[in-house]
Design a protein around this motif. Structure first.
Motif, PDB file in Angstrom:
ATOM      1  N   ALA A  49       2.265 -40.194  12.243  1.00 16.08           N
ATOM      2  CA  ALA A  49       1.002 -40.873  11.926  1.00 16.08           C
ATOM      3  C   ALA A  49       0.378 -41.459  13.184  1.00 16.08           C
ATOM      4  N   ALA A  50       1.223 -42.015  14.062  1.00 16.75           N
ATOM      5  CA  ALA A  50       0.717 -42.553  15.330  1.00 16.75           C
ATOM      6  C   ALA A  50       0.119 -41.444  16.185  1.00 16.75           C
ATOM      7  N   ALA A  51       0.753 -40.278  16.184  1.00 16.49           N
ATOM      8  CA  ALA A  51       0.266 -39.158  16.991  1.00 16.49           C
ATOM      9  C   ALA A  51      -1.108 -38.692  16.528  1.00 16.49           C
ATOM     10  N   THR A  52      -1.348 -38.674  15.218  1.00 15.36           N
ATOM     11  CA  THR A  52      -2.660 -38.258  14.733  1.00 15.36           C
ATOM     12  C   THR A  52      -3.740 -39.259  15.127  1.00 15.36           C
ATOM     13  N   MET A  53      -3.370 -40.532  15.252  1.00 15.06           N
ATOM     14  CA  MET A  53      -4.328 -41.560  15.627  1.00 15.06           C
ATOM     15  C   MET A  53      -4.808 -41.411  17.062  1.00 15.06           C
ATOM     16  N   LEU A  54      -3.955 -40.903  17.949  1.00 17.02           N
ATOM     17  CA  LEU A  54      -4.322 -40.909  19.370  1.00 17.02           C
ATOM     18  C   LEU A  54      -5.078 -39.650  19.805  1.00 17.02           C
ATOM     19  N   VAL A  55      -5.267 -38.684  18.902  1.00 19.37           N
ATOM     20  CA  VAL A  55      -5.836 -37.400  19.316  1.00 19.37           C
ATOM     21  C   VAL A  55      -7.216 -37.553  19.945  1.00 19.37           C
ATOM     22  N   VAL A  56      -8.152 -38.193  19.245  1.00 20.52           N
ATOM     23  CA  VAL A  56      -9.529 -38.265  19.752  1.00 20.52           C
ATOM     24  C   VAL A  56      -9.646 -39.177  20.972  1.00 20.52           C
ATOM     25  N   PRO A  57      -9.126 -40.427  20.935  1.00 22.09           N
ATOM     26  CA  PRO A  57      -9.249 -41.252  22.146  1.00 22.09           C
ATOM     27  C   PRO A  57      -8.530 -40.667  23.349  1.00 22.09           C
ATOM     28  N   SER A  58      -7.391 -40.013  23.132  1.00 18.01           N
ATOM     29  CA  SER A  58      -6.688 -39.388  24.246  1.00 18.01           C
ATOM     30  C   SER A  58      -7.511 -38.254  24.828  1.00 18.01           C
ATOM     31  N   PHE A  59      -8.112 -37.420  23.959  1.00 13.93           N
ATOM     32  CA  PHE A  59      -8.913 -36.301  24.446  1.00 13.93           C
ATOM     33  C   PHE A  59     -10.131 -36.793  25.224  1.00 13.93           C
ATOM     34  N   VAL A  60     -10.836 -37.774  24.674  1.00 15.34           N
ATOM     35  CA  VAL A  60     -12.064 -38.254  25.322  1.00 15.34           C
ATOM     36  C   VAL A  60     -11.761 -38.869  26.681  1.00 15.34           C
ATOM     37  N   THR A  61     -10.775 -39.747  26.750  1.00 12.33           N
ATOM     38  CA  THR A  61     -10.491 -40.441  28.011  1.00 12.33           C
ATOM     39  C   THR A  61      -9.927 -39.489  29.061  1.00 12.33           C
ATOM     40  N   ASN A  62      -9.102 -38.539  28.643  1.00 13.90           N
ATOM     41  CA  ASN A  62      -8.515 -37.626  29.631  1.00 13.90           C
ATOM     42  C   ASN A  62      -9.483 -36.532  30.073  1.00 13.90           C
ATOM     43  N   ALA A  63     -10.348 -36.071  29.163  1.00 15.26           N
ATOM     44  CA  ALA A  63     -11.374 -35.109  29.564  1.00 15.26           C
ATOM     45  C   ALA A  63     -12.337 -35.763  30.553  1.00 15.26           C
ATOM     46  N   TRP A  64     -12.650 -37.025  30.337  1.00 17.06           N
ATOM     47  CA  TRP A  64     -13.494 -37.775  31.274  1.00 17.06           C
ATOM     48  C   TRP A  64     -12.804 -37.850  32.640  1.00 17.06           C
ATOM     49  N   LEU A  99      -0.157 -23.291  30.176  1.00 17.61           N
ATOM     50  CA  LEU A  99       0.252 -22.352  29.130  1.00 17.61           C
ATOM     51  C   LEU A  99       1.599 -22.766  28.558  1.00 17.61           C
ATOM     52  N   GLY A 100       2.540 -23.161  29.428  1.00 15.62           N
ATOM     53  CA  GLY A 100       3.836 -23.634  28.960  1.00 15.62           C
ATOM     54  C   GLY A 100       3.703 -24.881  28.101  1.00 15.62           C
ATOM     55  N   ILE A 101       2.812 -25.796  28.480  1.00 11.84           N
ATOM     56  CA  ILE A 101       2.594 -27.009  27.693  1.00 11.84           C
ATOM     57  C   ILE A 101       2.120 -26.663  26.283  1.00 11.84           C
ATOM     58  N   VAL A 102       1.156 -25.726  26.199  1.00  9.10           N
ATOM     59  CA  VAL A 102       0.639 -25.340  24.882  1.00  9.10           C
ATOM     60  C   VAL A 102       1.749 -24.748  24.014  1.00  9.10           C
ATOM     61  N   MET A 103       2.500 -23.823  24.562  1.00 13.13           N
ATOM     62  CA  MET A 103       3.560 -23.169  23.789  1.00 13.13           C
ATOM     63  C   MET A 103       4.625 -24.169  23.364  1.00 13.13           C
ATOM     64  N   GLY A 109       0.482 -28.906   8.897  1.00 17.55           N
ATOM     65  CA  GLY A 109      -0.050 -29.640   7.763  1.00 17.55           C
ATOM     66  C   GLY A 109      -0.039 -31.149   7.896  1.00 17.55           C
ATOM     67  N   ALA A 110       0.125 -31.658   9.123  1.00  7.85           N
ATOM     68  CA  ALA A 110       0.205 -33.109   9.313  1.00  7.85           C
ATOM     69  C   ALA A 110      -1.087 -33.706   9.855  1.00  7.85           C
ATOM     70  N   PHE A 111      -2.074 -32.874  10.135  1.00  4.12           N
ATOM     71  CA  PHE A 111      -3.335 -33.371  10.690  1.00  4.12           C
ATOM     72  C   PHE A 111      -4.477 -32.687   9.967  1.00  4.12           C
ATOM     73  N   ARG A 112      -5.367 -33.491   9.373  1.00  2.80           N
ATOM     74  CA  ARG A 112      -6.488 -32.953   8.611  1.00  2.80           C
ATOM     75  C   ARG A 112      -7.801 -33.445   9.209  1.00  2.80           C
ATOM     76  N   LEU A 156      -1.201 -30.725  20.890  1.00  2.00           N
ATOM     77  CA  LEU A 156      -0.562 -31.554  19.867  1.00  2.00           C
ATOM     78  C   LEU A 156      -1.373 -31.546  18.582  1.00  2.00           C
ATOM     79  N   ALA A 157      -2.690 -31.679  18.689  1.00  2.00           N
ATOM     80  CA  ALA A 157      -3.535 -31.630  17.496  1.00  2.00           C
ATOM     81  C   ALA A 157      -3.400 -30.287  16.790  1.00  2.00           C
ATOM     82  N   THR A 158      -3.346 -29.200  17.575  1.00  2.00           N
ATOM     83  CA  THR A 158      -3.183 -27.863  16.999  1.00  2.00           C
ATOM     84  C   THR A 158      -1.849 -27.732  16.283  1.00  2.00           C
ATOM     85  N   GLY A 159      -0.785 -28.228  16.930  1.00  4.66           N
ATOM     86  CA  GLY A 159       0.536 -28.158  16.308  1.00  4.66           C
ATOM     87  C   GLY A 159       0.616 -28.975  15.030  1.00  4.66           C
TER      88      GLY A 159
END
Length: 241
Positions: free
Chosen positions: A38-53, A73-77, A184-187, A176-179
């Motif tokens: 549940a904590a991991a699903t919470m950090l997806v958007v703020p983590s993406f925005v701050t790190n993409a910036w 590629l290794g990280i994704v897999m 079925g843990a992220f909607r 992580l969001a994709t995984g």
């Protein structure tokens, strides 16, 4: 709600002051209050925005992608595969894994060993580091080990290192969001609550950047790492009590 706001304000402050740590702090604090998945699903958007910036904040992004794509590629897999553990394992044991990852990162950083990877070793070492980082990221939601010490060992200049960390953390967040979605843990409906965390995270970054200019970076870094070690210890010991 105030717990979430406070968590991402603190996590953003640490990222603003040190250039990293938002997912680590967020997972450490939220992981003590809710299941790690549940904590991991919470950090997806703020983590993406701050790190993409962070990734976009300099001219070296294209060159870093060309150099580090095997690691990415290794990280994704590794992350997509490892996220099955975060979803399916008992929260106490995923919390233990998160605690061990936090303690390992803090202990390594406090010891500050000096390492240098020769350029000729990168073609085979980068994908290995990526796979291991991805497996740990998928299982714990923490993106730092062993990616951070590896990137530090490449002897990038300061600005390149900040962008390389942004690249690694951005790819880890998307993977992580994709995984989580694949298991079925992220909607999509959860994106709204995660998006709300962007505001305190960015506010914290703004404050952290100003704190960085006023206090000793060495003192702040040491306090940050000690906090991570304490959080990791609490999570790691929880299954024993």
């Amino acid at each position: 709600m105030w717990i979430i706001v406070s968590t991402f304000l603190i996590a953003g402050l640490v990222k603003g002051a040190t250039g990293m740590g938002l997912p680590t702090i967020a997972m450490g604090l939220l992981g003590a209050l809710m299941p790690p998945v549940a904590a991991a699903t919470m950090l997806v958007v703020p983590s993406f925005v701050t790190n993409a910036w962070q990734l976009a904040s300099g001219p070296a992004a294209v060159g870093l992608v060309r150099r580090l794509w095997p690691m990415m590629l290794g990280i994704v897999m590794g992350t997509v595969a490892g996220s099955a553990l975060l979803v399916r394992m008992d929260p106490l044991w995923t919390g233990l894994a998160l605690g061990v990852a936090l303690m390992g990162h803090a202990g390594y950083a406090l010891a500050s060993p000096s390492a240098s990877v020769p350029r000729r070793s990168e073609p085979w070492l980068s994908p290995v580091v990526g796979l291991v980082t991805g497996a740990i990221s998928g299982a714990t939601g923490v993106f730092v080990m062993p990616a951070v010490p590896y990137l530090q060992s490449l002897r990038l200049d300061k600005d390149e290192l900040v962008q390389a960390l942004g690249l690694s953390f951005t790819v880890s967040t998307v993977a992580l969001a994709t995984g989580l979605w694949g298991h079925g843990a992220f909607r999509p409906g959860q994106l709204g609550l995660s998006a709300l965390a962007v505001v305190p995270a960015l506010a914290g970054m703004w404050v952290g950047q100003r704190i960085r200019a006023r206090i000793s970076q060495v003192v702040f870094r040491r306090c940050f790492l000690l906090l991570l070690f304490v959080l990791g210890s609490e999570l790691a010991l929880r299954p024993l009590f």
